[in-house]
Design an enzyme around this catalytic site. Structure first.
Site, PDB file in Angstrom:
ATOM      1  N   GLU A  77      -3.472   7.920  -0.044  1.00  0.00           N
ATOM      2  CA  GLU A  77      -3.389   8.065   1.415  1.00  0.00           C
ATOM      3  C   GLU A  77      -3.409   9.525   1.880  1.00  0.00           C
ATOM      4  OE1 GLU A  77      -1.429   4.722   3.703  1.00  0.00           O
ATOM      5  OE2 GLU A  77       0.128   5.297   2.267  1.00  0.00           O
ATOM      6  N   HIS A  98       7.679   5.599   4.750  1.00  0.00           N
ATOM      7  CA  HIS A  98       7.893   4.181   5.092  1.00  0.00           C
ATOM      8  C   HIS A  98       9.386   3.951   5.289  1.00  0.00           C
ATOM      9  CE1 HIS A  98       4.579   4.110   1.796  1.00  0.00           C
ATOM     10  NE2 HIS A  98       3.988   4.296   2.959  1.00  0.00           N
TER      11      HIS A  98
HETATM   12 ZN   LIG Z   1       1.895   4.640   3.192  1.00  0.00          ZN
END
Ligand SMILES: [Zn+2]
Length: 242
Positions: A77, A98
């Site tokens: 990512e 997260h």
């Molecule tokens: Zn992520």
């Protein structure tokens, strides 16, 4: 001005601080724009933040191509970072995480606003990016520049953006201030949830209050927290003037 070596040490510390503060777990990442080349950024190889060392820090083009991979595997990512640096010349640090408290605000339609002064740097209203709007059913990971650019568009001029069913991104003009915002974004999420369970008439900071607090959050304020967080993460503290 800090040297590249000092900034890389700070980036390692940022990884450890975010882990010890519960903002990242085995996943999530933090980067800085390269101090000598605005078209490059520095980010760890794919590794749990709590384990990151200086030898893990890799250099990337804004498109996400590693410049010095030397066999190291990058995060899938990483495009979140390059797209933010591309869209926002003022941004010098990017965090993707997260942390659990923010997730409900990405999936319920409940808007997040700052509930206390320490949380003002999150911005008056935190936008939510839904990957599905443009990309349909995906695995929810930001795995190319088109997705990264779409997310950066939702971030717009702000410091924070939630990602539906996934997490959030936080950006800033300086690494320590960005870590500070990420930590207080998570605290705000928890406090707002508590407040809204007690009352339907929660008094948030006003837009003007949030802007005033953010404008007066000084390097000295942030370093006071940073020194403490360094201690908790067993990392050396380097003093900076602001
Ligand atoms: Zn992520």
């Amino acid at each position: 001005m800090a040297t590249l070596k000092e900034l890389i040490e700070d980036l390692v510390t940022a990884n450890r601080v975010l882990a010890t503060q519960g903002i990242v777990d085995s996943f999530g990442h933090v980067s800085i724009r390269h101090p000598d080349n605005p078209k490059r950024y520095l980010l760890s190889r794919s590794r749990a933040p709590e384990r990151v060392e200086t030898g893990d820090i890799m250099e990337f083009t804004l498109e996400g191509d590693p410049v010095n991979a030397e066999g190291r595997k990058p995060y899938l990512e990483r495009f979140i970072h390059g797209a933010a640096y591309e869209a926002r010349p003022d941004v010098m640090a990017v965090i993707h995480n997260h942390s659990p408290g923010v997730i409900p605000y990405g999936i319920t339609g409940r808007k997040m606003h700052p509930v206390m002064h320490m949380c003002a740097t999150i911005g008056y209203e935190v936008p939510v990016w839904d990957q599905r709007t443009k990309f349909g059913d995906t695995d929810l990971l930001v795995t190319n520049m088109a997705m990264g650019r779409d997310l950066a568009k939702k971030l717009s001029k702000g410091r924070t953006c939630l990602m539906r069913g996934h997490g959030c991104m936080v950006v800033g003009k300086e690494l320590r201030a960005t870590v500070y915002t990420a930590i207080y974004l998570e605290l705000n999420a928890k406090l707002q949830m508590q407040a809204e369970s007690m009352s339907k008439k929660v008094k948030f900071l006003t837009k003007g209050e949030a802007e005033k607090v953010a404008a007066t959050t000084s390097v000295a304020n942030i370093n006071r927290a940073w020194e403490n967080w360094c201690g908790k993460a067993s990392r050396p503290y380097r003093h900076t003037e602001g």
